[in-house]
Design a protein around this motif. Structure first.
Motif, PDB file in Angstrom:
ATOM      1  N   LYS A 104       0.838  -1.200   0.000  1.00  0.00           N
ATOM      2  CA  LYS A 104       0.000   0.000   0.000  1.00  0.00           C
ATOM      3  C   LYS A 104       0.865   1.238   0.000  1.00  0.00           C
ATOM      4  N   THR A 105       0.517   2.168  -0.860  1.00  0.00           N
ATOM      5  CA  THR A 105       1.232   3.437  -0.811  1.00  0.00           C
ATOM      6  C   THR A 105       0.570   4.274   0.273  1.00  0.00           C
ATOM      7  N   GLY A 106       1.248   5.321   0.648  1.00  0.00           N
ATOM      8  CA  GLY A 106       0.668   6.166   1.685  1.00  0.00           C
ATOM      9  C   GLY A 106       1.018   5.702   3.086  1.00  0.00           C
ATOM     10  N   LEU A 107       1.824   4.653   3.152  1.00  0.00           N
ATOM     11  CA  LEU A 107       2.328   4.270   4.466  1.00  0.00           C
ATOM     12  C   LEU A 107       3.344   5.299   4.909  1.00  0.00           C
ATOM     13  N   GLU A 108       3.690   5.229   6.187  1.00  0.00           N
ATOM     14  CA  GLU A 108       4.712   6.144   6.680  1.00  0.00           C
ATOM     15  C   GLU A 108       6.023   5.833   5.956  1.00  0.00           C
ATOM     16  N   ALA A 109       6.826   6.861   5.780  1.00  0.00           N
ATOM     17  CA  ALA A 109       8.130   6.638   5.163  1.00  0.00           C
ATOM     18  C   ALA A 109       8.960   5.751   6.088  1.00  0.00           C
ATOM     19  N   GLY A 110      10.045   5.225   5.537  1.00  0.00           N
ATOM     20  CA  GLY A 110      10.949   4.434   6.388  1.00  0.00           C
ATOM     21  C   GLY A 110      10.687   2.945   6.308  1.00  0.00           C
ATOM     22  N   ARG A 111      11.239   2.244   7.283  1.00  0.00           N
ATOM     23  CA  ARG A 111      11.244   0.797   7.253  1.00  0.00           C
ATOM     24  C   ARG A 111       9.857   0.199   7.480  1.00  0.00           C
ATOM     25  N   LYS A 112       9.616  -0.905   6.767  1.00  0.00           N
ATOM     26  CA  LYS A 112       8.420  -1.696   7.016  1.00  0.00           C
ATOM     27  C   LYS A 112       8.851  -3.055   7.567  1.00  0.00           C
ATOM     28  N   ILE A 113       8.089  -3.565   8.522  1.00  0.00           N
ATOM     29  CA  ILE A 113       8.473  -4.835   9.158  1.00  0.00           C
ATOM     30  C   ILE A 113       7.270  -5.771   9.169  1.00  0.00           C
ATOM     31  N   TYR A 114       7.512  -7.027   8.804  1.00  0.00           N
ATOM     32  CA  TYR A 114       6.451  -8.020   9.017  1.00  0.00           C
ATOM     33  C   TYR A 114       6.989  -9.218   9.775  1.00  0.00           C
ATOM     34  N   VAL A 115       6.113  -9.793  10.593  1.00  0.00           N
ATOM     35  CA  VAL A 115       6.491 -10.915  11.450  1.00  0.00           C
ATOM     36  C   VAL A 115       5.586 -12.095  11.128  1.00  0.00           C
ATOM     37  N   ILE A 116       6.182 -13.251  10.880  1.00  0.00           N
ATOM     38  CA  ILE A 116       5.408 -14.476  10.658  1.00  0.00           C
ATOM     39  C   ILE A 116       5.561 -15.346  11.900  1.00  0.00           C
ATOM     40  N   HIS A 117       4.483 -15.503  12.643  1.00  0.00           N
ATOM     41  CA  HIS A 117       4.516 -16.315  13.864  1.00  0.00           C
ATOM     42  C   HIS A 117       4.360 -17.797  13.511  1.00  0.00           C
ATOM     43  N   SER A 118       4.973 -18.667  14.321  1.00  0.00           N
ATOM     44  CA  SER A 118       4.947 -20.115  14.068  1.00  0.00           C
ATOM     45  C   SER A 118       5.265 -20.385  12.596  1.00  0.00           C
ATOM     46  N   ALA A 119       6.400 -19.847  12.150  1.00  0.00           N
ATOM     47  CA  ALA A 119       6.737 -19.845  10.729  1.00  0.00           C
ATOM     48  C   ALA A 119       6.897 -21.250  10.144  1.00  0.00           C
ATOM     49  N   GLU A 120       7.076 -22.252  11.008  1.00  0.00           N
ATOM     50  CA  GLU A 120       7.172 -23.633  10.499  1.00  0.00           C
ATOM     51  C   GLU A 120       5.828 -24.083   9.907  1.00  0.00           C
ATOM     52  N   ARG A 121       4.789 -23.307  10.158  1.00  0.00           N
ATOM     53  CA  ARG A 121       3.474 -23.685   9.628  1.00  0.00           C
ATOM     54  C   ARG A 121       3.161 -23.056   8.265  1.00  0.00           C
ATOM     55  N   LEU A 122       4.152 -22.412   7.676  1.00  0.00           N
ATOM     56  CA  LEU A 122       3.985 -21.952   6.289  1.00  0.00           C
ATOM     57  C   LEU A 122       3.987 -23.196   5.413  1.00  0.00           C
ATOM     58  N   ASN A 123       2.929 -23.421   4.665  1.00  0.00           N
ATOM     59  CA  ASN A 123       2.980 -24.554   3.739  1.00  0.00           C
ATOM     60  C   ASN A 123       3.647 -24.106   2.439  1.00  0.00           C
ATOM     61  N   VAL A 124       3.851 -25.044   1.516  1.00  0.00           N
ATOM     62  CA  VAL A 124       4.633 -24.747   0.308  1.00  0.00           C
ATOM     63  C   VAL A 124       3.992 -23.614  -0.487  1.00  0.00           C
ATOM     64  N   LYS A 125       2.663 -23.661  -0.589  1.00  0.00           N
ATOM     65  CA  LYS A 125       1.963 -22.654  -1.392  1.00  0.00           C
ATOM     66  C   LYS A 125       2.117 -21.255  -0.768  1.00  0.00           C
ATOM     67  N   SER A 126       1.945 -21.178   0.553  1.00  0.00           N
ATOM     68  CA  SER A 126       2.087 -19.879   1.233  1.00  0.00           C
ATOM     69  C   SER A 126       3.515 -19.366   1.114  1.00  0.00           C
ATOM     70  N   ALA A 127       4.467 -20.271   1.279  1.00  0.00           N
ATOM     71  CA  ALA A 127       5.879 -19.877   1.199  1.00  0.00           C
ATOM     72  C   ALA A 127       6.217 -19.364  -0.190  1.00  0.00           C
ATOM     73  N   ASN A 128       5.716 -20.065  -1.212  1.00  0.00           N
ATOM     74  CA  ASN A 128       5.986 -19.637  -2.589  1.00  0.00           C
ATOM     75  C   ASN A 128       5.387 -18.270  -2.883  1.00  0.00           C
ATOM     76  N   THR A 129       4.207 -18.031  -2.308  1.00  0.00           N
ATOM     77  CA  THR A 129       3.556 -16.734  -2.494  1.00  0.00           C
ATOM     78  C   THR A 129       4.397 -15.615  -1.891  1.00  0.00           C
ATOM     79  N   LEU A 130       5.051 -15.935  -0.784  1.00  0.00           N
ATOM     80  CA  LEU A 130       5.837 -14.939  -0.067  1.00  0.00           C
ATOM     81  C   LEU A 130       7.227 -14.737  -0.673  1.00  0.00           C
ATOM     82  N   LEU A 131       7.710 -15.779  -1.343  1.00  0.00           N
ATOM     83  CA  LEU A 131       9.127 -15.849  -1.708  1.00  0.00           C
ATOM     84  C   LEU A 131       9.649 -14.653  -2.502  1.00  0.00           C
TER      85      LEU A 131
END
Ligand code: ZN
Length: 333
Positions: A104-131
């Motif tokens: 999304k544009t219009g976010l605050e300038a500077g760094r953006k951070i995302y956190v994936i909790h229990s990351a071992e639960r990313l399945n192949v499809k979700s991981a590929n989408t993120l890759l």
């Protein structure tokens, strides 16, 4: 939320590592925070996110009061996004929603951070989408994958992240933290043997049922020093009515095992750190009247009882047998 001093005590290596990354301005694209339950991964992640986004950090510590720090605390910072599993997996919908938010544009300038909790639960499809986003993010982006087991994370993700390894909380640190929050030294020493999860240790230490269990086990230990009749009496009057479920008996046998381990420890080294520091004079006296061979047989007898419990042996019979074995210092396998 833990203070910087508390986090430094809990995870000194990780804390210094993260502060160094910040100080040298070498913040990477992606991290895996790996640590067991109660090792502080969540608290440290929040600290790091605050530090990276803080408007006024001092000595590599976020101020805690600026607009950015406050928005992180209240969970509505526009540049900070978290993804949790739904059911067994982190669904591809959740990742698509994240990517949408992040672009999304219009976010605050500077760094953006995302956190994936229990990351071992990313399945192949979700991981590929993120890759693709993980490899070529738009703007300054940092990802944090939180997990209890790095080896359970898909290799495609794992190979693109820096590994931040959280250690089990040291027992002496846990005892001190508990004592500082008002738990007695003796109770802190006992619960720190039952779990390495600080939160769990804290609630156990404040649990009346656990205090009664501890007391009952110690009553039985002292009875075994006298004679087998005394011990049988305590088994029937106190132990059996209190410890009915299998998990309760297992815990009680652990507490019993730790008592005999204390005697071994005190016999070998009078300054040893005990599970029951309040009973050290009793242990020292017991240690004078026994041998390492007998103690070793007693420990073995308790371990055997624990095994018999797993094979569904009658609990009364198991305890009576154990009392005889403890008295003799023999272990009948
Ligand atoms: Zn701040």
């Amino acid at each position: 939320m833990h203070t910087a001093e508390e986090l430094l005590k809990l995870q000194p290596v990780v804390m210094k590592q993260l502060q160094m990354i910040f100080e040298k301005d070498r913040v990477g694209h992606a991290y895996i925070f790996e640590g067991g339950k109660g090792t502080g991964t969540e608290e440290m992640m929040l600290f790091f996110v605050q530090l990276l986004l803080c408007e006024n950090p001092k000595n590599n510590v976020p101020c805690g009061t600026c607009r950015s720090c406050q928005r992180i605390k209240s969970g509505n910072h526009p540049n900070f996004h978290q993804v949790y599993p739904e059911g067994q997996f982190i669904k591809v919908d959740a990742i698509e929603k994240l990517l949408n938010e992040m672009s999304k544009t219009g976010l605050e300038a500077g760094r953006k951070i995302y956190v994936i909790h229990s990351a071992e639960r990313l399945n192949v499809k979700s991981a590929n989408t993120l890759l693709k986003f993980l490899e070529e993010p738009e703007g300054i982006v940092t990802a944090i994958f939180v997990t209890q087991n790095i080896n359970a994370i898909l290799p495609t993700i794992r190979s693109r992240c820096q590994h931040i390894k959280f250690r089990e909380i040291q027992r002496d640190v846990m005892v001190k933290t508990l004592v500082d929050s008002g738990i007695t030294q003796s109770m802190a020493a006992t619960v720190s043997m039952m779990t390495s999860d600080l939160e769990e240790a804290f609630s156990l230490a404040k649990d009346d049922a656990f205090a009664l269990s501890r007391k009952t086990v110690l009553k039985l230990v002292e009875a075994t020093f006298k004679n087998v009749h005394e011990a049988m009496l305590v088994v029937h009057e106190d132990w059996l009515p209190l410890f009915k479920e299998r998990e309760q008996v297992e815990m009680a046998l652990d507490l019993l095992l730790f008592a005999f381990r204390d005697i071994v420890a005190v016999k070998a080294n009078p300054e040893a750190m005990c599970t029951y520091p309040d009973l050290v004079p009793t242990w020292k006296d017991a240690a004078l009247h026994t041998t390492f061979n007998k103690l070793s047989a007693q420990l073995q007898a308790i371990l055997n009882a624990r095994k018999q419990l797993q094979s569904n042996m009658n609990k009364t019979l198991m305890m009576e047998q154990l009392m005889l074995n403890l008295q003799e210092g023999k272990s009948f396998v």
